[in-house]
Design an enzyme around this catalytic site. Structure first.
Site, PDB file in Angstrom:
ATOM      1  N   ASP A 117       0.844  -1.084  -0.061  1.00 15.17           N
ATOM      2  CA  ASP A 117      -0.033  -0.028  -0.110  1.00 15.17           C
ATOM      3  C   ASP A 117       0.963   1.154   0.091  1.00 15.17           C
ATOM      4  O   ASP A 117       2.124   1.171   0.157  1.00 15.17           O
ATOM      5  CB  ASP A 117      -1.200  -0.037   1.073  1.00 15.17           C
ATOM      6  N   ASP A 167      -9.666   1.140  -5.340  1.00 16.21           N
ATOM      7  CA  ASP A 167     -10.285   2.623  -5.720  1.00 16.21           C
ATOM      8  C   ASP A 167     -11.073   2.269  -6.971  1.00 16.21           C
ATOM      9  O   ASP A 167     -10.310   1.703  -8.110  1.00 16.21           O
ATOM     10  CB  ASP A 167      -9.139   3.470  -6.334  1.00 16.21           C
ATOM     11  N   ASP A 203     -17.340  -3.120  -3.541  1.00 15.73           N
ATOM     12  CA  ASP A 203     -18.620  -2.830  -3.275  1.00 15.73           C
ATOM     13  C   ASP A 203     -19.301  -1.840  -4.369  1.00 15.73           C
ATOM     14  O   ASP A 203     -19.997  -1.416  -4.186  1.00 15.73           O
ATOM     15  CB  ASP A 203     -18.724  -2.381  -1.938  1.00 15.73           C
ATOM     16  N   THR A 240     -14.737  -6.626   7.025  1.00 15.39           N
ATOM     17  CA  THR A 240     -14.135  -5.447   7.582  1.00 15.39           C
ATOM     18  C   THR A 240     -14.992  -4.507   8.056  1.00 15.39           C
ATOM     19  O   THR A 240     -16.107  -4.427   7.595  1.00 15.39           O
ATOM     20  CB  THR A 240     -12.980  -4.858   6.598  1.00 15.39           C
ATOM     21  N   GLU A 243     -16.318  -2.700   5.017  1.00 14.44           N
ATOM     22  CA  GLU A 243     -17.268  -3.420   4.305  1.00 14.44           C
ATOM     23  C   GLU A 243     -18.557  -3.472   5.084  1.00 14.44           C
ATOM     24  O   GLU A 243     -19.854  -3.417   4.575  1.00 14.44           O
ATOM     25  CB  GLU A 243     -16.734  -4.822   4.190  1.00 14.44           C
TER      26      GLU A 243
END
Length: 266
Positions: A117, A167, A203, A240, A243
């Site tokens: 990341d 993203d 999502d 998570t 989520e």
């Protein structure tokens, strides 16, 4: 002794002031590890500037030399040497604050994870979680995963690839920035062993449809689902906080599980 030469004491937060030109974390991740060594191209990520807590800063200073990896593209990694064993290695691209990564590492200690990341607070948080829970099967990568794949990993060296909630770049003019594209999959395929699983989750439904379309069309991958569609969330992928908040708002989360097909000569 001047401010720039203060000594870091383990367990004590690093100072928040530094001289001009001094690295933010002298023993931690570099601001731009690849520098100008490689071409400037359209990025699928954008560095996020946000506050690093004292605990995260301490972890970056204290743990980066042991568990951190600056993706500079200057060497080919020996993964057995990096982890100190020959266990399977999975690459995770984009881990946010690292909670899910730490849970997966704890749940499967026989699998090594390179988690990449560009979010400094997240890097510090994951290092903290790994240290607190004695998760020696995590290495935290800082920089561009494309450079890692292309320049620093050997062919057939990975046992899996995870891309969770990348993203979505929702505006049409930004779709070219999305990570899951044919060119990226072709590169990833060269580093994945036959049978390795690519696991994506998002999502953002339009992006999920694009992922499904691109992966289905790619000759190096096959859908693990007999109906050719999305997969149920596997038990090893934790739910998570991010989520959960999305599900509470009525968002639909789609998982995709595709297998790297054998090379023609195998």
């Amino acid at each position: 002794m001047g401010a720039s030469s203060s000594v870091h004491v383990p367990g004590v937060s690093v100072r928040h002031t530094r001289d001009k030109g001094e690295p933010r974390f002298p023993d931690g991740p570099k601001a731009d590890p690849a520098g100008s060594h490689f071409e400037r191209r359209i990025r699928s990520f954008q560095p996020r500037r946000s506050r690093v807590t004292a605990g995260q800063a301490d972890a970056l200073q204290r743990l980066w030399p042991t568990w951190g990896l600056d993706i500079d593209g200057q060497c080919v990694l020996d993964l057995d040497e990096m982890f100190g064993n020959a266990r399977p290695v999975v690459l995770e691209i984009g881990f946010g604050m690292g909670e899910a990564t730490a849970q997966m590492a704890a749940g499967d200690p026989d699998t090594n994870i390179i988690a990449v990341d560009v979010h400094t607070p997240g890097q510090g948080n994951l290092l903290n979680l790994a240290d607190r829970n004695s998760l020696s099967n995590i290495r935290v990568g800082n920089g561009d995963a494309i450079i890692l794949l292309r320049e620093m990993l050997r062919p057939d060296s990975l046992d899996g690839l995870r891309v969770y909630f990348p993203d979505p770049w929702p505006k049409k003019r930004h779709h070219k920035r999305r990570l899951i594209q044919p060119e990226f999959l072709s590169l990833a395929a060269t580093r994945l062993k036959p049978g390795a699983i690519v696991h994506c989750a998002t999502d953002w439904e339009p992006y999920a449809e694009q992922m499904l379309e691109v992966l289905t069309a790619h000759p190096d991958f096959e859908n693990t689902q007999a109906d050719g569609g999305f997969a149920p969330r596997p038990g090893f992928r934790p739910l998570t906080r991010f989520e959960g908040q999305g599900l509470d708002k009525g968002h639909v989360v789609n998982d995709l599980l595709f297998r790297r097909v054998p090379h023609q000569d195998q």
